[in-house]
Design a protein around this motif. Structure first.
Motif, short mmCIF file in Angstrom:
data_model
loop_
_atom_site.label_atom_id
_atom_site.label_comp_id
_atom_site.label_asym_id
_atom_site.label_seq_id
_atom_site.Cartn_x
_atom_site.Cartn_y
_atom_site.Cartn_z
N HIS A 185 0.70 -1.21 -0.02
CA HIS A 185 0.02 0.14 0.07
C HIS A 185 1.11 1.35 -0.18
O HIS A 185 0.57 2.27 0.62
N THR A 186 2.02 1.03 -0.75
CA THR A 186 2.99 2.61 -0.75
C THR A 186 2.89 2.91 -2.38
O THR A 186 2.68 2.07 -3.23
N TYR A 187 3.75 4.01 -2.14
CA TYR A 187 4.29 4.49 -3.61
C TYR A 187 5.77 4.69 -3.30
O TYR A 187 6.27 5.22 -2.44
N VAL A 188 6.68 4.26 -4.50
CA VAL A 188 8.03 4.41 -4.41
C VAL A 188 8.67 5.20 -5.32
O VAL A 188 7.81 5.49 -6.49
N VAL A 189 9.52 6.38 -4.83
CA VAL A 189 9.92 7.36 -5.85
C VAL A 189 11.39 7.19 -6.22
O VAL A 189 12.38 6.94 -5.48
N TYR A 190 11.74 7.36 -7.56
CA TYR A 190 13.04 7.16 -7.99
C TYR A 190 13.52 8.32 -8.85
O TYR A 190 12.60 9.01 -9.20
N ASP A 191 14.85 8.64 -9.12
CA ASP A 191 15.21 9.71 -9.91
C ASP A 191 14.59 9.25 -11.16
O ASP A 191 14.89 8.15 -11.71
N ARG A 192 14.21 10.28 -12.07
CA ARG A 192 14.13 9.95 -13.39
C ARG A 192 15.20 9.90 -14.04
O ARG A 192 15.15 8.95 -15.16
N ALA A 193 16.34 10.39 -13.87
CA ALA A 193 17.66 10.20 -14.50
C ALA A 193 18.18 8.79 -13.97
O ALA A 193 18.08 8.52 -12.87
N PRO A 194 18.76 8.30 -15.01
CA PRO A 194 19.80 7.04 -14.70
C PRO A 194 20.84 7.15 -13.43
O PRO A 194 21.39 8.59 -13.67
N PRO A 195 21.12 6.49 -12.66
CA PRO A 195 20.80 5.07 -12.38
C PRO A 195 19.14 4.80 -11.71
O PRO A 195 18.92 4.00 -11.17
N HIS A 196 18.43 6.05 -11.86
CA HIS A 196 17.15 5.90 -11.29
C HIS A 196 17.33 5.49 -9.58
O HIS A 196 16.64 4.61 -9.09
N ALA A 197 18.17 6.31 -9.08
CA ALA A 197 18.52 5.97 -7.65
C ALA A 197 17.01 6.28 -6.74
O ALA A 197 16.13 6.87 -7.23
N TYR A 198 16.94 5.11 -5.65
CA TYR A 198 15.69 5.37 -4.82
C TYR A 198 15.71 6.64 -4.11
O TYR A 198 16.63 7.08 -3.51
N ARG A 199 14.51 7.24 -4.13
CA ARG A 199 14.44 8.71 -3.48
C ARG A 199 13.44 8.48 -2.16
O ARG A 199 13.57 9.36 -1.17
N GLY A 200 12.50 7.43 -2.08
CA GLY A 200 11.96 7.33 -0.68
C GLY A 200 10.52 6.72 -1.14
O GLY A 200 10.27 6.26 -2.29
N THR A 201 9.74 6.36 -0.07
CA THR A 201 8.48 5.84 -0.14
C THR A 201 7.51 6.69 0.66
O THR A 201 7.72 7.18 1.45
N PHE A 202 6.24 6.95 0.07
CA PHE A 202 5.34 7.26 0.83
C PHE A 202 3.98 6.67 0.55
O PHE A 202 3.70 5.65 -0.12
N ARG A 203 2.86 6.80 1.65
CA ARG A 203 1.52 6.31 1.62
C ARG A 203 0.61 7.27 1.82
O ARG A 203 1.03 8.42 2.31
N VAL A 204 -0.42 7.23 1.37
CA VAL A 204 -1.55 8.17 1.56
C VAL A 204 -2.52 7.71 2.75
O VAL A 204 -3.17 6.71 2.55
N GLY A 205 -2.39 8.20 3.88
CA GLY A 205 -3.14 7.71 5.00
C GLY A 205 -4.37 8.31 5.18
O GLY A 205 -4.69 9.38 4.43
N GLY A 206 -5.11 8.03 6.21
CA GLY A 206 -6.59 8.33 6.56
C GLY A 206 -6.38 9.61 7.45
O GLY A 206 -5.46 10.08 7.66
N GLY A 207 -7.58 9.77 8.21
CA GLY A 207 -7.20 10.67 9.28
C GLY A 207 -7.93 11.94 8.94
O GLY A 207 -8.41 12.72 9.83
N GLY A 208 -8.20 12.19 7.69
CA GLY A 208 -9.29 13.41 7.24
C GLY A 208 -10.52 13.16 6.71
O GLY A 208 -11.07 11.79 7.18
N ALA A 209 -11.20 13.98 6.19
CA ALA A 209 -12.41 13.54 5.57
C ALA A 209 -12.40 12.44 4.45
O ALA A 209 -13.35 11.86 4.09
N VAL A 210 -11.26 12.28 3.94
CA VAL A 210 -10.85 11.18 2.94
C VAL A 210 -10.16 10.16 3.36
O VAL A 210 -9.02 10.32 4.12
N ASP A 211 -10.52 8.97 3.13
CA ASP A 211 -9.76 7.54 3.50
C ASP A 211 -8.46 7.54 3.10
O ASP A 211 -8.51 8.27 1.77
#
Ligand code: CA
Ligand code: CA
Ligand code: CA
Ligand code: CA
Ligand code: CA
Ligand code: CA
Length: 384
Positions: free
Chosen positions: A305-331
């Motif tokens: 249940h996450t999204y993984v972010v990489y550099d657009r440019a080679p070697p497409h290094a890992y930038r991080g991971t995020f998730r969309v959490g609840g807690g607001g009006a939107v789940d």
């Protein structure tokens, strides 16, 4: 990065299932039960999220799609450059057809054209002498690649020439468009669950529409789906769901023999990748005015249940991971299939761009599971 500290729990209550069932009046009861049981199994199976996972909340969610169970699948954003707040999102209901949403998440139009699984679009394409927003989708009812025009004023979709027969042994499944900066040509890539991948050039059909001319085909070792093309760099990123994200040269004359691996679905293994299978939707963050190497590649890591972010440019290094959490009006979002991303400001709510993601487990404000939908996230809420 430490791994494995957070186990995902997605509560699917008995009350939620009952509410889900009651909402599906007229639906086949077997389908309703299967939907509910599948939901429980899916949520119990989710993999862990990395400790560096950022959490954002969605600003808007769309109206749900018209069908229960796994129906919403893949979005494509059209940025209205003259009036960004009038931008539109084309999205698939993979058991019925296509939907067009506005930025409030309201349905602007529907096209019940069949079981369209993936959708993509490109704007500013000259077709029959007119600037056209070209939309393409994989239609599993007609077994075709459907080429459509999006009317920016009405939000209506209409056919733009005859559908393409991909001549796959399996149903057409994943799809993305490629507008080559090198040649100016527009191409559609489509794939099938047996691993087949095809590329077609979209030429004028002499009748005001487009027709497809196949230019390449090849095969991946296992089931692909999500893909995205980098128009400026001439790259095709494609997800092999249980294996990896690959980068191919998107030009039709290029070899497909030695793709570059961007990442693998080996999260949690020693020296493993950052993805938890399936790898699903892929999208590019291409900042306006930036260089051809600036920006990011984003992938839906469906298994955790996450999204993984990489550099657009080679070697497409890992930038991080995020998730969309609840807690607001939107789940929050879970088990995301398709995603799309625009890096330009999309009105005041999205000053650094708009991310649209499918939500596999959509809940109403009472916590009842209802039909799936799409969530809108402000890229400014993330830091990469
Ligand atoms: Ca799904
Ligand atoms: Ca898409
Ligand atoms: Ca898939
Ligand atoms: Ca959700
Ligand atoms: Ca999908
Ligand atoms: Ca919701």
């Amino acid at each position: 990065m430490h791994f494995g500290s957070r186990r995902i729990t997605t509560a699917v209550s008995a009350a939620g299932i009952l509410a889900c069932s009651s909402l599906l009046a007229g639906c086949d009861p077997v389908t309703v039960i299967r939907c509910s049981v599948t939901a429980l199994l899916e949520s119990a199976e989710a993999d862990s999220q990395p400790d560096d996972t950022q959490t954002v909340t969605a600003t808007v969610e769309t109206e749900p799609v018209d069908d229960p169970c796994d129906a919403a699948d893949d979005p494509a954003i059209w940025l209205n450059e003259e009036d960004p707040e009038a931008s539109l999102i084309v999205a698939t209901n993979k058991v019925r057809g296509l939907l067009v949403y506005d930025l409030e998440g309201q349905i602007v139009s529907r096209l019940d054209s069949g079981r369209v699984n993936n959708v993509d679009l490109r704007s500013g394409i000259r077709v029959g002498g007119a600037e056209t927003i070209v939309v393409a989708g994989t239609n599993r009812t007609t077994m075709t690649l459907d080429i459509l025009a999006l009317d920016p004023a009405s939000g209506e979709l209409s056919p733009l020439g005859d559908p393409i027969d991909p001549e796959f042994a399996d149903e057409p499944y994943g799809l993305c468009l490629y507008h080559s900066a090198a040649s100016g040509d527009l191409y559609v890539f489509a794939n099938a669950q047996d691993g087949a991948v095809g590329q077609w050039r979209l030429d004028g059909d002499g009748r005001g529409g487009l027709t497809g001319v196949q230019v390449r085909e090849w095969t991946l070792a296992s089931q692909p789906e999500g893909c995205v093309a980098d128009d400026a760099n001439g790259w095709l990123f494609i997800g092999e769901e249980e294996a990896a994200i690959w980068r191919f040269d998107a030009e039709p004359t290029a070899s497909t023999d030695r793709p570059t691996v961007v990442d693998r679905t080996t999260l949690g293994e020693p020296g493993g990748g950052r993805l938890a299978a399936d790898v699903e939707g892929l999208a590019l963050y291409v900042p306006p005015g930036g260089g051809a190497r600036d920006g990011f590649l984003v992938a839906s890591s469906q298994g955790n249940h996450t999204y993984v972010v990489y550099d657009r440019a080679p070697p497409h290094a890992y930038r991080g991971t995020f998730r969309v959490g609840g807690g607001g009006a939107v789940d929050g979002t879970e088990e995301t299939d398709g995603i799309d991303l625009v890096a330009a400001p999309v009105g005041p709510d999205y000053p650094a761009g708009l991310l649209v993601v499918q939500d596999g487990f959509n809940y109403d404000s009472e916590g009842s599971r209802i039909n799936q939908n799409f969530k809108f996230v402000s890229w400014a809420d993330l830091s990469f």
